[in-house]
Structures are given as structure tokens and as C-alpha cells.
Design a protein around this motif. Structure first.
Motif, PDB file in Angstrom:
ATOM      1  N   HIS A 130       0.701  -1.282   0.082  1.00 55.74           N
ATOM      2  CA  HIS A 130      -0.042  -0.049  -0.033  1.00 55.74           C
ATOM      3  C   HIS A 130       0.855   1.212   0.219  1.00 55.74           C
ATOM      4  O   HIS A 130       0.392   2.222   0.594  1.00 55.74           O
ATOM      5  CB  HIS A 130      -0.838  -0.069   1.185  1.00 55.74           C
ATOM      6  CG  HIS A 130      -1.964  -1.066   1.116  1.00 55.74           C
ATOM      7  ND1 HIS A 130      -2.874  -0.867   0.142  1.00 55.74           N
ATOM      8  CD2 HIS A 130      -2.008  -2.227   1.764  1.00 55.74           C
ATOM      9  CE1 HIS A 130      -3.747  -2.139   0.241  1.00 55.74           C
ATOM     10  NE2 HIS A 130      -3.344  -2.921   1.199  1.00 55.74           N
TER      11      HIS A 130
ATOM     12  N   LEU B 297      -7.322   6.737  -0.514  1.00 53.18           N
ATOM     13  CA  LEU B 297      -7.287   5.081  -0.662  1.00 53.18           C
ATOM     14  C   LEU B 297      -7.049   4.523  -1.970  1.00 53.18           C
ATOM     15  O   LEU B 297      -6.539   3.326  -2.160  1.00 53.18           O
ATOM     16  CB  LEU B 297      -8.881   4.673  -0.321  1.00 53.18           C
ATOM     17  CG  LEU B 297      -9.461   5.020   1.082  1.00 53.18           C
ATOM     18  CD1 LEU B 297     -11.074   4.681   1.234  1.00 53.18           C
ATOM     19  CD2 LEU B 297      -8.463   4.138   2.035  1.00 53.18           C
TER      20      LEU B 297
ATOM     21  N   TYR C 166      -5.772   0.743  -1.930  1.00 51.69           N
ATOM     22  CA  TYR C 166      -6.704   0.160  -1.003  1.00 51.69           C
ATOM     23  C   TYR C 166      -8.397   0.028  -1.820  1.00 51.69           C
ATOM     24  O   TYR C 166      -8.849  -0.996  -1.663  1.00 51.69           O
ATOM     25  CB  TYR C 166      -7.186   0.836   0.386  1.00 51.69           C
ATOM     26  CG  TYR C 166      -6.097   0.910   1.388  1.00 51.69           C
ATOM     27  CD1 TYR C 166      -5.693  -0.286   2.098  1.00 51.69           C
ATOM     28  CD2 TYR C 166      -5.255   1.833   1.621  1.00 51.69           C
ATOM     29  CE1 TYR C 166      -4.706  -0.363   3.231  1.00 51.69           C
ATOM     30  CE2 TYR C 166      -4.080   1.939   2.426  1.00 51.69           C
ATOM     31  CZ  TYR C 166      -3.898   0.961   3.301  1.00 51.69           C
ATOM     32  OH  TYR C 166      -2.987   0.648   4.216  1.00 51.69           O
TER      33      TYR C 166
ATOM     34  N   ALA D 248     -12.096  -1.336   1.918  1.00 52.48           N
ATOM     35  CA  ALA D 248     -10.892  -0.231   1.943  1.00 52.48           C
ATOM     36  C   ALA D 248     -11.210   0.774   3.169  1.00 52.48           C
ATOM     37  O   ALA D 248     -10.007   1.041   3.865  1.00 52.48           O
ATOM     38  CB  ALA D 248     -11.070   0.701   0.676  1.00 52.48           C
ATOM     39  N   VAL D 249     -12.220   0.977   3.617  1.00 51.85           N
ATOM     40  CA  VAL D 249     -12.276   2.025   4.737  1.00 51.85           C
ATOM     41  C   VAL D 249     -12.189   1.418   6.172  1.00 51.85           C
ATOM     42  O   VAL D 249     -11.620   1.704   6.972  1.00 51.85           O
ATOM     43  CB  VAL D 249     -13.871   2.667   4.606  1.00 51.85           C
ATOM     44  CG1 VAL D 249     -13.942   3.650   3.564  1.00 51.85           C
ATOM     45  CG2 VAL D 249     -14.952   1.732   4.987  1.00 51.85           C
TER      46      VAL D 249
ATOM     47  N   ALA E   3      -7.745   0.613   5.895  1.00 47.61           N
ATOM     48  CA  ALA E   3      -7.086   1.745   6.055  1.00 47.61           C
ATOM     49  C   ALA E   3      -7.330   2.705   7.320  1.00 47.61           C
ATOM     50  O   ALA E   3      -6.459   3.225   7.663  1.00 47.61           O
ATOM     51  CB  ALA E   3      -7.114   2.447   4.702  1.00 47.61           C
ATOM     52  N   TYR E   4      -8.829   2.812   7.410  1.00 52.54           N
ATOM     53  CA  TYR E   4      -9.101   3.867   8.412  1.00 52.54           C
ATOM     54  C   TYR E   4      -9.765   3.156   9.650  1.00 52.54           C
ATOM     55  O   TYR E   4      -9.984   4.103  10.660  1.00 52.54           O
ATOM     56  CB  TYR E   4      -9.965   4.927   8.047  1.00 52.54           C
ATOM     57  CG  TYR E   4      -9.420   5.639   6.702  1.00 52.54           C
ATOM     58  CD1 TYR E   4      -8.202   6.351   6.541  1.00 52.54           C
ATOM     59  CD2 TYR E   4     -10.187   5.863   5.613  1.00 52.54           C
ATOM     60  CE1 TYR E   4      -7.857   6.927   5.413  1.00 52.54           C
ATOM     61  CE2 TYR E   4      -9.926   6.649   4.460  1.00 52.54           C
ATOM     62  CZ  TYR E   4      -8.585   7.220   4.597  1.00 52.54           C
ATOM     63  OH  TYR E   4      -8.003   7.894   3.345  1.00 52.54           O
TER      64      TYR E   4
END
Length: 258
Positions: A29, A49, A54, A70-71, A74-75
Motif C-alpha cells: 500500500h 485510498l 486500498y 478499504a475504509v 485503511a481507516y
């Protein structure tokens, strides 16, 4: 009130050359700037992203499962946090993919569906381009957030909710003065403070009770998740309720300022 990932003001493409530090980024990433044929949106969170892989790096044919993964990874948002946002984009028939269940990131730039006037980092559609980072607009936002200021005191290097809320409100005042077609729609009225609530929630530093200025700059200016500035996803998953609570704080500071 529904606040979603697609209501955040953004950089659609990376206009500043970002650093390449793959050793500090999660494996697979690393940050890459989008190519000329890659699709990007009016949302820094989504663009970052894609820039980190992601989401598909070309920003094309993205479905709801890709957003969920992805969310979350990553977050550390709960996977379904932005389901309503994605469905909203589909219901508005923004997609140009030929598949009603997918979108290209640039599809989100259609005016006053998800995108709206008064963005923190781009100009209004009245001036011809609402989907690319605007250095002049961002310079005003950056100055109000005092992103170039630093000092020996810890909070001098952070943006508080109050400062962020007032910067967003000031941007709307500027946009209304400059844009004779400014559209104060319901979308804009909730989206303005909503975008601020979203970037604060996503980049929040619990220990400081604020957001590091360097994290905001990386996210908005380079479309980059600020791993090299110390960002790590929060230990506790973020949710729609987390965003709504931040929205209430932003709205409260803005109400006090008027």
C-alpha cells in the motif's frame, strides 16, 4: 442526519509530488500518484485510498464491497459505515461505468448530488472545475487552519474542532461572495460541516484531542495517508455515530460564531 464519505471536500488528483517511503507504509500500500487516465473524485479520503491501493489504483469500477474493505483496513471504520453513501451515489444515477452497482471516482463530481459549493480545497462549478485541487482555495483554508504555523507547545501543531469549524464557515462566506450562483442547497448545508467532521474523525489523534497539522496537509495536498507523519488507524473502530458526534461539535462551534 446522514454524513458520508462522499461529502468531504477533496483533492481529485495529486498536484504536489509526494514522497516515496514504502518502508513506512503497509506492505502493498505504498503511495503512488494517479496517472493521466486514472479516475479521482472530489473526496480526499477516497482519493488517498486509491493512491495507496486500498481501492483500485485506477479509481474505476468500484463496488460497495471494495469500499467496505478499504475504509475498514485503511481507516478502521466499521465496514458498513458508508453503505448509505454508496447507495446514494447509485440512487442519484451518477455512475458512468455501465454497471449500476459500480462507480468511477470521478462520477462523484456531478454538481449538487454529492459534491457541493464551498469546498475546502477546490473551486465551485460556476468557475469551471469542481473536481481538481485548487491551490488558491486551499491556501485560504490552510491559512485559516494555520497549517504553516508551528511552535514549542504541542497544540500549536494541531487543529482543534473549533479552529476547523470556523475555517469551514469562513470558506462558505468567501464562496458566497465570489460565486453569484452559489447553491445553498440542503446538500451544501449539511455537507459543509459534514466534510469537516469527516476529516477530523478520520485523522483524529485521541491523545491530543485534535488533528496534527501535518496529517491534514498530507491528506489534502498530496492525497496521501500520513503514515510518515505518524498516522495509524485508531484501535477502536469508527462508525457513523462517531462522525455524527463530531458533526454536532462542529455545528455547535459554528452556531456560536454566528
Amino acid at each position: 442526519m446522514k454524513i458520508n464519505l462522499f461529502l468531504v471536500a477533496s483533492t481529485a488528483g495529486v498536484v504536489l509530488a509526494g514522497p516515496k517511503w514504502p518502508s513506512l507504509e503497509p506492505k502493498g500500500h505504498h503511495w503512488l500518484a494517479p496517472g493521466p487516465n486514472d479516475s479521482r473524485s472530489p473526496c480526499p479520503g477516497l482519493n488517498a485510498l486509491a493512491n495507496h491501493g486500498y481501492l483500485p489504483r485506477n479509481g474505476r469500477e468500484i463496488d460497495i464491497n471494495a469500499i467496505r474493505t478499504a475504509v475498514s483496513v485503511a481507516y478502521n471504520y466499521a465496514p458498513a459505515t458508508f453503505d448509505d453513501a454508496f447507495k446514494e451515489a447509485v440512487d442519484f444515477k451518477l455512475t458512468t461505468t455501465g454497471n449500476a452497482s459500480t462507480i468511477h471516482l470521478a462520477d462523484l463530481a456531478k454538481h449538487d448530488n454529492i459534491e457541493f459549493d464551498g469546498s475546502l480545497s477546490r473551486n465551485d462549478i460556476f468557475f469551471g472545475d469542481n473536481n481538481h485541487f485548487d491551490a488558491k482555495i486551499w491556501a485560504m483554508t490552510s491559512a485559516r487552519l494555520k497549517l504553516n504555523d508551528s511552535g514549542p507547545e504541542k497544540l500549536e501543531n494541531y487543529v482543534t474542532v473549533e479552529v476547523a469549524a470556523k475555517a469551514q464557515a469562513a470558506r462558505v462566506v468567501d464562496a458566497k461572495k465570489a460565486n453569484p450562483s452559489f447553491n445553498a442547497s440542503a446538500n451544501q448545508m449539511r455537507g459543509g460541516p459534514g466534510t469537516t467532521a469527516l476529516y477530523l474523525t478520520t485523522l483524529w489523534d485521541d491523545k491530543a484531542g485534535a488533528v496534527p497539522k501535518s496529517w491534514i496537509r498530507a491528506w489534502f495536498e498530496c492525497g496521501r495517508i500520513p503514515y510518515h507523519e505518524g498516522y495509524q488507524p485508531p484501535a477502536t473502530p469508527l462508525t457513523g455515530e462517531t462522525i455524527r458526534n463530531m458533526f454536532k461539535q462542529v455545528a455547535s462551534f459554528q452556531a456560536k460564531a454566528t
